[in-house]
Design an enzyme around this catalytic site. Sequence first.
Site, PDB file in Angstrom:
ATOM      1  N   CYS A 162       7.006  -8.934   0.616  1.00 38.91           N
ATOM      2  CA  CYS A 162       6.396  -7.719   0.364  1.00 38.91           C
ATOM      3  C   CYS A 162       7.350  -6.463   0.358  1.00 38.91           C
ATOM      4  O   CYS A 162       6.974  -5.711  -0.226  1.00 38.91           O
ATOM      5  CB  CYS A 162       5.660  -7.504   1.917  1.00 38.91           C
TER       6      CYS A 162
ATOM      7  N   HIS B  27       5.398  -0.208   3.366  1.00 38.56           N
ATOM      8  CA  HIS B  27       6.897  -0.176   3.169  1.00 38.56           C
ATOM      9  C   HIS B  27       7.183   0.877   2.410  1.00 38.56           C
ATOM     10  O   HIS B  27       6.805   0.730   1.042  1.00 38.56           O
ATOM     11  CB  HIS B  27       7.189  -1.741   2.516  1.00 38.56           C
TER      12      HIS B  27
END
Length: 347
Positions: free
Chosen positions: A144, A237
């Site tokens: 990710c 993120h």
Amino acid sequence: MVGQRFVQLLDQHPWFKVTAIAASSGSAGKTYDESVQNRWKLSTPVPEGVKNIIVQDASKVEEVASQVDFVFCAVDMKKHEIQALEEAYAKTGTPVVSNNSAHRWTPDVPMVIPEINPGHLEVIAAQRKRLGTPTGFIAVKPNCSIQSYVPALHALLDYKPTKVVASTYQAISGAGKNFTDWPEMLDNVIPYIGGEEEKSEQEPLRIWGSIVNNEIIKASAPLITTQCVRVPVLDGHLATVFVSFENKPSKEEILDRWLQFRGRPQELGLPSAPNQFITYFEEENRPQTKLDRDIERGMGVSAGRLRADSIYDYKFVGLSHNTLRGAAGGAVLIAELLKAEGYIQAK
């Protein structure tokens, strides 16, 4: 948490319907609603369509595989156990779209960001031959953390990036947690995420690699170094990125490449594909995790603060939603691509 995202995203999906849910033997025999009671982590309720599905034992491979056309896999097991489980399903003739890391470096398993390396799906033919199945295979989604900066760099590959420094500021849902589960993350930053930096430095090179003799061989450039830290946000993120090029583009050329970039999912009009894959913010204080992680239903990525650097050629900030684009959503998009390209078919 990723499994719950799968269930959420597949609710009312135009192409796919959840017909079976399998987990460990400890959950088997319960309804899905019972199995996630007091453990449901998402803000939306458990979809009505799956509440009464009886959870099956995932180790009963033939039994589960007989009920589905393909499988999404997101499990918490040892690497060799995941590899064996996914190969067992594939050998029944059932495609496996995996969110796990176990097969990311298996030479004939494609690790795909659909907008970036859809051509790697061609290695599936060799994998099927190895596994002895005409229809089964495994395809995996990458880590990710790299989704926040690899798309922006990929759009600039023609300028031959040579060196990249990326620091990622990663949400707690990446560890399958929320603040109730992990109160020590409040008012805190943890400067270590096990295995994350190696993945962040090496997986982009495999995505940019090429198929040679029925194996995916990773690219030799750019040289990437990273630091990955856990920060007190729920989802999203964020990355700060420094990059140098062999053929340095102008700022205007970079922004134009980002704006114009389209991949195979956009060409095919896949249901989960973002219309605008990379969004650039002109504001100095964007993208922000809380404000911008849900761009394009969490399937787009964003960038900002592109400017010249005194050591590298440029620096910028990137952002992606880690459990949507970075995890379950990215895997659903891979499955859509596989269906559109004829790799997944009804049994």
